[in-house]
Design a protein around this motif. Sequence first.
Motif, mmCIF file in Angstrom:
data_model
loop_
_atom_site.group_PDB
_atom_site.id
_atom_site.type_symbol
_atom_site.label_atom_id
_atom_site.label_comp_id
_atom_site.label_asym_id
_atom_site.label_seq_id
_atom_site.Cartn_x
_atom_site.Cartn_y
_atom_site.Cartn_z
ATOM 1 N N ALA A 62 45.642 -2.624 52.129
ATOM 2 C CA ALA A 62 45.147 -3.704 51.272
ATOM 3 C C ALA A 62 45.278 -3.376 49.786
ATOM 4 N N ALA A 63 45.469 -2.098 49.445
ATOM 5 C CA ALA A 63 45.575 -1.688 48.044
ATOM 6 C C ALA A 63 47.013 -1.422 47.607
ATOM 7 N N LEU A 64 47.960 -1.583 48.484
ATOM 8 C CA LEU A 64 49.345 -1.219 48.177
ATOM 9 C C LEU A 64 49.946 -2.052 47.042
ATOM 10 N N ALA A 65 49.701 -3.338 47.018
ATOM 11 C CA ALA A 65 50.255 -4.178 45.940
ATOM 12 C C ALA A 65 49.719 -3.731 44.579
ATOM 13 N N ALA A 66 48.436 -3.427 44.501
ATOM 14 C CA ALA A 66 47.851 -2.951 43.236
ATOM 15 C C ALA A 66 48.438 -1.596 42.868
ATOM 16 N N TYR A 67 48.636 -0.743 43.851
ATOM 17 C CA TYR A 67 49.223 0.574 43.584
ATOM 18 C C TYR A 67 50.622 0.418 42.994
ATOM 19 N N LYS A 68 51.419 -0.452 43.584
ATOM 20 C CA LYS A 68 52.782 -0.676 43.084
ATOM 21 C C LYS A 68 52.756 -1.243 41.666
ATOM 22 N N ALA A 69 51.783 -2.117 41.370
ATOM 23 C CA ALA A 69 51.672 -2.729 40.038
ATOM 24 C C ALA A 69 50.995 -1.806 39.027
ATOM 25 N N GLY A 70 50.262 -0.818 39.527
ATOM 26 C CA GLY A 70 49.537 0.083 38.634
ATOM 27 C C GLY A 70 48.239 -0.487 38.118
ATOM 28 N N LYS A 71 47.792 -1.601 38.716
ATOM 29 C CA LYS A 71 46.534 -2.235 38.310
ATOM 30 C C LYS A 71 46.173 -3.320 39.310
ATOM 31 N N GLY A 72 44.932 -3.781 39.181
ATOM 32 C CA GLY A 72 44.482 -4.880 40.038
ATOM 33 C C GLY A 72 43.806 -4.422 41.320
ATOM 34 N N TYR A 73 43.254 -3.210 41.323
ATOM 35 C CA TYR A 73 42.586 -2.702 42.523
ATOM 36 C C TYR A 73 41.317 -3.500 42.797
ATOM 37 N N LEU A 74 41.212 -4.029 43.998
ATOM 38 C CA LEU A 74 40.049 -4.806 44.397
ATOM 39 C C LEU A 74 38.939 -3.878 44.897
ATOM 40 N N PRO A 75 37.693 -4.374 44.925
ATOM 41 C CA PRO A 75 36.602 -3.556 45.459
ATOM 42 C C PRO A 75 36.947 -3.044 46.858
ATOM 43 N N GLY A 76 36.693 -1.773 47.076
ATOM 44 C CA GLY A 76 36.966 -1.164 48.369
ATOM 45 C C GLY A 76 38.338 -0.531 48.480
ATOM 46 N N ALA A 77 39.239 -0.812 47.530
ATOM 47 C CA ALA A 77 40.578 -0.213 47.564
ATOM 48 C C ALA A 77 40.424 1.303 47.608
#
Length: 155
Positions: A62-77
């Motif tokens: 669930a956190a992979l897209a934010a990881y690739k973007a380097g930002k945008g981690y949602l709660p629980g990531a």
Amino acid sequence: MKRFILASVILLAGLVPAALAAKPQALTFPAGWRSWQHVKSMVIPDKANGLYGFHHVYVQPAALAAYKAGKGYLPGATLVVPFYEVQEAGGATVQGPLVKVAVMKRDASATETGGWRYGAFDAKGQALELEPRAACHTCHEARKDREFVFSEWTD
């Protein structure tokens, strides 16, 4: 007097849960992390370095897209980094036994550490005692531009 005591009890009853809720709970060992996306590996062979060992970074799906973007981690990531011994065998530097597993979990209530909770576990999954700000976040502050995550996605 009875009204004062009753009012005080009611007030305290309301404050205690709020105070408890404000303190982040201890992290639990994340089940199934080995099946998450492996995004990076590195080795620090110097035993004097606090980050000594083979590291493999795993990112919760669930956190992979934010990881690739380097930002945008949602709660629980959550990100997990197991540390393994560095060994020499047959002329090669190889990964040895598991030493510890570091965990970062996004939690907005962790205001002292940029919205991340940090934890570490031994090879058996037992929590290790650490002070998150001093042991982890002080170094992670250098990557504030990437929401405090060191490693980056590479193709």
